[in-house]
Design a protein around this motif. Sequence first.
Motif, PDB file in Angstrom:
ATOM      1  N   MET A   1       0.850  -1.161   0.000  1.00  0.00           N
ATOM      2  CA  MET A   1       0.000   0.000   0.000  1.00  0.00           C
ATOM      3  C   MET A   1       0.901   1.230   0.000  1.00  0.00           C
ATOM      4  O   MET A   1       1.819   1.345   0.794  1.00  0.00           O
ATOM      5  N   SER A   2       0.618   2.164  -0.888  1.00  0.00           N
ATOM      6  CA  SER A   2       1.442   3.359  -1.001  1.00  0.00           C
ATOM      7  C   SER A   2       1.074   4.389   0.063  1.00  0.00           C
ATOM      8  O   SER A   2       0.037   4.288   0.725  1.00  0.00           O
ATOM      9  N   ILE A   3       1.897   5.400   0.186  1.00  0.00           N
ATOM     10  CA  ILE A   3       1.650   6.484   1.134  1.00  0.00           C
ATOM     11  C   ILE A   3       0.338   7.194   0.784  1.00  0.00           C
ATOM     12  O   ILE A   3      -0.440   7.550   1.671  1.00  0.00           O
ATOM     13  N   GLY A   4       0.085   7.374  -0.504  1.00  0.00           N
ATOM     14  CA  GLY A   4      -1.147   8.038  -0.935  1.00  0.00           C
ATOM     15  C   GLY A   4      -2.386   7.266  -0.521  1.00  0.00           C
ATOM     16  O   GLY A   4      -3.374   7.845  -0.043  1.00  0.00           O
ATOM     17  N   GLU A   5      -2.331   5.938  -0.687  1.00  0.00           N
ATOM     18  CA  GLU A   5      -3.471   5.108  -0.279  1.00  0.00           C
ATOM     19  C   GLU A   5      -3.677   5.156   1.226  1.00  0.00           C
ATOM     20  O   GLU A   5      -4.805   5.274   1.706  1.00  0.00           O
ATOM     21  N   GLN A   6      -2.589   5.086   1.970  1.00  0.00           N
ATOM     22  CA  GLN A   6      -2.702   5.114   3.430  1.00  0.00           C
ATOM     23  C   GLN A   6      -3.237   6.452   3.922  1.00  0.00           C
ATOM     24  O   GLN A   6      -4.099   6.501   4.804  1.00  0.00           O
ATOM     25  N   ALA A   7      -2.739   7.533   3.340  1.00  0.00           N
ATOM     26  CA  ALA A   7      -3.187   8.866   3.755  1.00  0.00           C
ATOM     27  C   ALA A   7      -4.670   9.055   3.455  1.00  0.00           C
ATOM     28  O   ALA A   7      -5.422   9.583   4.289  1.00  0.00           O
ATOM     29  N   CYS A   8      -5.112   8.618   2.286  1.00  0.00           N
ATOM     30  CA  CYS A   8      -6.528   8.752   1.931  1.00  0.00           C
ATOM     31  C   CYS A   8      -7.409   7.856   2.794  1.00  0.00           C
ATOM     32  O   CYS A   8      -8.512   8.250   3.185  1.00  0.00           O
ATOM     33  N   THR A   9      -6.935   6.674   3.105  1.00  0.00           N
ATOM     34  CA  THR A   9      -7.688   5.769   3.972  1.00  0.00           C
ATOM     35  C   THR A   9      -7.881   6.398   5.348  1.00  0.00           C
ATOM     36  O   THR A   9      -9.007   6.423   5.873  1.00  0.00           O
ATOM     37  N   LEU A  10      -6.813   6.918   5.913  1.00  0.00           N
ATOM     38  CA  LEU A  10      -6.916   7.538   7.225  1.00  0.00           C
ATOM     39  C   LEU A  10      -7.784   8.792   7.188  1.00  0.00           C
ATOM     40  O   LEU A  10      -8.556   9.049   8.115  1.00  0.00           O
ATOM     41  N   ALA A  11      -7.685   9.568   6.120  1.00  0.00           N
ATOM     42  CA  ALA A  11      -8.522  10.762   5.992  1.00  0.00           C
ATOM     43  C   ALA A  11     -10.006  10.381   5.933  1.00  0.00           C
ATOM     44  O   ALA A  11     -10.840  11.026   6.580  1.00  0.00           O
ATOM     45  N   CYS A  12     -10.328   9.330   5.188  1.00  0.00           N
ATOM     46  CA  CYS A  12     -11.723   8.862   5.114  1.00  0.00           C
ATOM     47  C   CYS A  12     -12.215   8.408   6.482  1.00  0.00           C
ATOM     48  O   CYS A  12     -13.345   8.710   6.881  1.00  0.00           O
ATOM     49  N   LEU A  13     -11.370   7.689   7.208  1.00  0.00           N
ATOM     50  CA  LEU A  13     -11.763   7.222   8.536  1.00  0.00           C
ATOM     51  C   LEU A  13     -11.952   8.385   9.506  1.00  0.00           C
ATOM     52  O   LEU A  13     -12.890   8.382  10.315  1.00  0.00           O
ATOM     53  N   ILE A  14     -11.108   9.398   9.423  1.00  0.00           N
ATOM     54  CA  ILE A  14     -11.246  10.570  10.290  1.00  0.00           C
ATOM     55  C   ILE A  14     -12.543  11.306   9.979  1.00  0.00           C
ATOM     56  O   ILE A  14     -13.301  11.673  10.889  1.00  0.00           O
ATOM     57  N   LEU A  15     -12.809  11.541   8.704  1.00  0.00           N
ATOM     58  CA  LEU A  15     -14.031  12.240   8.319  1.00  0.00           C
ATOM     59  C   LEU A  15     -15.265  11.450   8.746  1.00  0.00           C
ATOM     60  O   LEU A  15     -16.228  12.016   9.271  1.00  0.00           O
ATOM     61  N   HIS A  16     -15.237  10.154   8.537  1.00  0.00           N
ATOM     62  CA  HIS A  16     -16.374   9.313   8.923  1.00  0.00           C
ATOM     63  C   HIS A  16     -16.571   9.326  10.433  1.00  0.00           C
ATOM     64  O   HIS A  16     -17.699   9.415  10.916  1.00  0.00           O
ATOM     65  N   ASP A  17     -15.492   9.243  11.176  1.00  0.00           N
ATOM     66  CA  ASP A  17     -15.572   9.224  12.631  1.00  0.00           C
ATOM     67  C   ASP A  17     -16.151  10.528  13.182  1.00  0.00           C
ATOM     68  O   ASP A  17     -16.875  10.521  14.181  1.00  0.00           O
ATOM     69  N   ASP A  18     -15.841  11.647  12.520  1.00  0.00           N
ATOM     70  CA  ASP A  18     -16.355  12.938  12.955  1.00  0.00           C
ATOM     71  C   ASP A  18     -17.755  13.228  12.415  1.00  0.00           C
ATOM     72  O   ASP A  18     -18.330  14.268  12.726  1.00  0.00           O
ATOM     73  N   GLY A  19     -18.285  12.336  11.588  1.00  0.00           N
ATOM     74  CA  GLY A  19     -19.625  12.524  11.044  1.00  0.00           C
ATOM     75  C   GLY A  19     -19.680  13.540   9.916  1.00  0.00           C
ATOM     76  O   GLY A  19     -20.747  14.066   9.588  1.00  0.00           O
TER      77      GLY A  19
END
Length: 112
Positions: A1-19
């Motif tokens: 998994m590339s840095i770009g994929e990891q960063a986007c995955t974490l960003a999606c999880l953060i946004l989802h967690d914050d609603g």
Amino acid sequence: MSIGEQACTLACLILHDDGIPVTAEKIAALIKAANVSVESYWPGLFAKLVEKRNIEDLIMNVGAGGGAPVAVAAAPGGGAGGAAPAAEEKKEEKKEEPKEESDEDMGFSLFD
């Protein structure tokens, strides 16, 4: 998994967690705030993924693997009797595994 994929995955999880609704712009903003550089197509791909798939389902099915759902055949006569034959079949399959041959059985070795 590339840095770009990891960063986007974490960003999606953060946004989802914050609603917060997950969009390509918001993913890109989070990545930029984290001072991570990614290819410009990653945020858009992840935003499209989140539109089509529920993040909750993806999180809950992490270890489930991919592919099609497994079809389970019901035993004729129904009831609880269907589980026992399936267990017997699995035991029989394990017994039929062939034994691996060693180099000694073949009559040569790597350093001959």
